[in-house]
Design a protein around this motif. Structure first.
Motif, PDB file in Angstrom:
ATOM      1  N   PHE A  47       0.833  -1.193   0.000  1.00 30.99           N
ATOM      2  CA  PHE A  47       0.000   0.000   0.000  1.00 30.99           C
ATOM      3  C   PHE A  47       0.871   1.248   0.000  1.00 30.99           C
ATOM      4  N   PHE A  48       0.581   2.162  -0.924  1.00 27.78           N
ATOM      5  CA  PHE A  48       1.339   3.390  -1.091  1.00 27.78           C
ATOM      6  C   PHE A  48       0.403   4.588  -1.080  1.00 27.78           C
ATOM      7  N   LEU A  49       0.816   5.660  -0.397  1.00 23.65           N
ATOM      8  CA  LEU A  49       0.058   6.915  -0.379  1.00 23.65           C
ATOM      9  C   LEU A  49       0.821   7.983  -1.134  1.00 23.65           C
ATOM     10  N   LYS A  50       0.075   8.846  -1.820  1.00 27.79           N
ATOM     11  CA  LYS A  50       0.709   9.989  -2.467  1.00 27.79           C
ATOM     12  C   LYS A  50       1.438  10.791  -1.401  1.00 27.79           C
ATOM     13  N   PRO A  51       2.641  11.244  -1.716  1.00 29.45           N
ATOM     14  CA  PRO A  51       3.412  11.985  -0.712  1.00 29.45           C
ATOM     15  C   PRO A  51       2.894  13.416  -0.544  1.00 29.45           C
ATOM     16  N   THR A  52       2.476  13.729   0.658  1.00 29.54           N
ATOM     17  CA  THR A  52       2.078  15.090   1.014  1.00 29.54           C
ATOM     18  C   THR A  52       2.769  15.429   2.327  1.00 29.54           C
ATOM     19  N   GLU A  53       3.132  16.669   2.476  1.00 27.27           N
ATOM     20  CA  GLU A  53       3.822  17.083   3.698  1.00 27.27           C
ATOM     21  C   GLU A  53       2.895  17.044   4.916  1.00 27.27           C
ATOM     22  N   THR A  54       1.578  17.114   4.698  1.00 31.01           N
ATOM     23  CA  THR A  54       0.658  17.119   5.839  1.00 31.01           C
ATOM     24  C   THR A  54       0.631  15.783   6.573  1.00 31.01           C
ATOM     25  N   ILE A  55       0.921  14.683   5.875  1.00 32.57           N
ATOM     26  CA  ILE A  55       0.878  13.394   6.586  1.00 32.57           C
ATOM     27  C   ILE A  55       2.233  12.947   7.099  1.00 32.57           C
ATOM     28  N   ARG A  56       3.301  13.567   6.628  1.00 30.62           N
ATOM     29  CA  ARG A  56       4.639  13.141   7.068  1.00 30.62           C
ATOM     30  C   ARG A  56       4.733  13.054   8.593  1.00 30.62           C
ATOM     31  N   PRO A  57       4.250  14.067   9.360  1.00 25.91           N
ATOM     32  CA  PRO A  57       4.359  13.961  10.826  1.00 25.91           C
ATOM     33  C   PRO A  57       3.453  12.884  11.433  1.00 25.91           C
ATOM     34  N   LEU A  58       2.454  12.439  10.691  1.00 30.21           N
ATOM     35  CA  LEU A  58       1.537  11.415  11.203  1.00 30.21           C
ATOM     36  C   LEU A  58       2.052   9.996  10.978  1.00 30.21           C
ATOM     37  N   LEU A  59       3.002   9.859  10.068  1.00 27.74           N
ATOM     38  CA  LEU A  59       3.494   8.530   9.707  1.00 27.74           C
ATOM     39  C   LEU A  59       4.325   7.917  10.825  1.00 27.74           C
ATOM     40  N   ARG A  60       4.096   6.668  11.098  1.00 29.79           N
ATOM     41  CA  ARG A  60       4.898   5.945  12.084  1.00 29.79           C
ATOM     42  C   ARG A  60       6.308   5.727  11.554  1.00 29.79           C
ATOM     43  N   LYS A  61       6.399   5.572  10.230  1.00 32.92           N
ATOM     44  CA  LYS A  61       7.690   5.435   9.560  1.00 32.92           C
ATOM     45  C   LYS A  61       7.529   6.081   8.188  1.00 32.92           C
ATOM     46  N   ALA A  62       8.267   7.156   7.942  1.00 41.73           N
ATOM     47  CA  ALA A  62       8.178   7.871   6.664  1.00 41.73           C
ATOM     48  C   ALA A  62       9.163   7.251   5.683  1.00 41.73           C
ATOM     49  N   GLU A  63       8.677   6.282   4.923  1.00 40.54           N
ATOM     50  CA  GLU A  63       9.518   5.581   3.964  1.00 40.54           C
ATOM     51  C   GLU A  63       9.009   5.862   2.557  1.00 40.54           C
ATOM     52  N   LEU A  64       9.830   6.538   1.767  1.00 44.33           N
ATOM     53  CA  LEU A  64       9.488   6.829   0.379  1.00 44.33           C
ATOM     54  C   LEU A  64      10.120   5.789  -0.528  1.00 44.33           C
ATOM     55  N   ARG A  65       9.318   5.261  -1.449  1.00 46.18           N
ATOM     56  CA  ARG A  65       9.829   4.322  -2.451  1.00 46.18           C
ATOM     57  C   ARG A  65       8.858   4.285  -3.625  1.00 46.18           C
ATOM     58  N   PRO A  66       9.339   3.929  -4.799  1.00 49.80           N
ATOM     59  CA  PRO A  66       8.434   3.851  -5.941  1.00 49.80           C
ATOM     60  C   PRO A  66       7.577   2.580  -5.862  1.00 49.80           C
ATOM     61  N   PRO A  67       6.284   2.681  -6.168  1.00 50.95           N
ATOM     62  CA  PRO A  67       5.421   1.499  -6.114  1.00 50.95           C
ATOM     63  C   PRO A  67       5.694   0.500  -7.240  1.00 50.95           C
ATOM     64  N   TYR A  68       6.294   0.981  -8.324  1.00 52.39           N
ATOM     65  CA  TYR A  68       6.669   0.107  -9.428  1.00 52.39           C
ATOM     66  C   TYR A  68       7.846   0.767 -10.146  1.00 52.39           C
ATOM     67  N   GLU A  69       8.544   0.007 -10.943  1.00 51.68           N
ATOM     68  CA  GLU A  69       9.732   0.502 -11.624  1.00 51.68           C
ATOM     69  C   GLU A  69       9.386   1.701 -12.510  1.00 51.68           C
ATOM     70  N   GLY A  70      10.143   2.774 -12.341  1.00 53.95           N
ATOM     71  CA  GLY A  70       9.948   3.974 -13.148  1.00 53.95           C
ATOM     72  C   GLY A  70       8.967   4.973 -12.557  1.00 53.95           C
TER      73      GLY A  70
END
Length: 105
Positions: A47-70
């Motif tokens: 499960f991936f969420l669009k990155p927004t700065e408003t949820i960054r502080p709510l995340l238990r772990k802020a891990e950014l990665r691509p959901p699929y290649e490219g």
């Protein structure tokens, strides 16, 4: 590898407090919508969420990665078992996203 329909339905159910949640098949995996607004992706049973700065502080772990290649980076949400947590993330993500453009026929 595509996502299983059971996992997709589980994510839909887990986010249901946020509004009308719908998953639509896209390019072999799924886009996930709340009240008509796409807010994330389900790819390879992840499960991936669009990155927004408003949820960054709510995340238990802020891990950014691509959901699929490219793809651009999205927030990867590993903790999908907390119904209230996921719904809160969806609500806050959707607040930061623009309204969907209306389609003319």
């Amino acid at each position: 590898m595509a996502s299983s329909i059971d996992f997709v339905q589980y994510i839909v159910d887990q986010c249901s407090k946020a509004g009308d949640i719908v998953a639509k098949k896209m390019f072999g995996d799924y886009g996930i919508y709340c009240d008509g607004k796409i807010f994330g992706l389900i790819c390879d049973d992840k499960f991936f969420l669009k990155p927004t700065e408003t949820i960054r502080p709510l995340l238990r772990k802020a891990e950014l990665r691509p959901p699929y290649e490219g793809a651009k980076d999205y927030f990867y949400i590993a903790d999908v078992d907390d119904h209230d947590y996921l719904s809160e993330l969806v609500i806050e993500t959707c607040k930061s996203l623009p309204e969907p453009k209306s389609r003319r026929k």
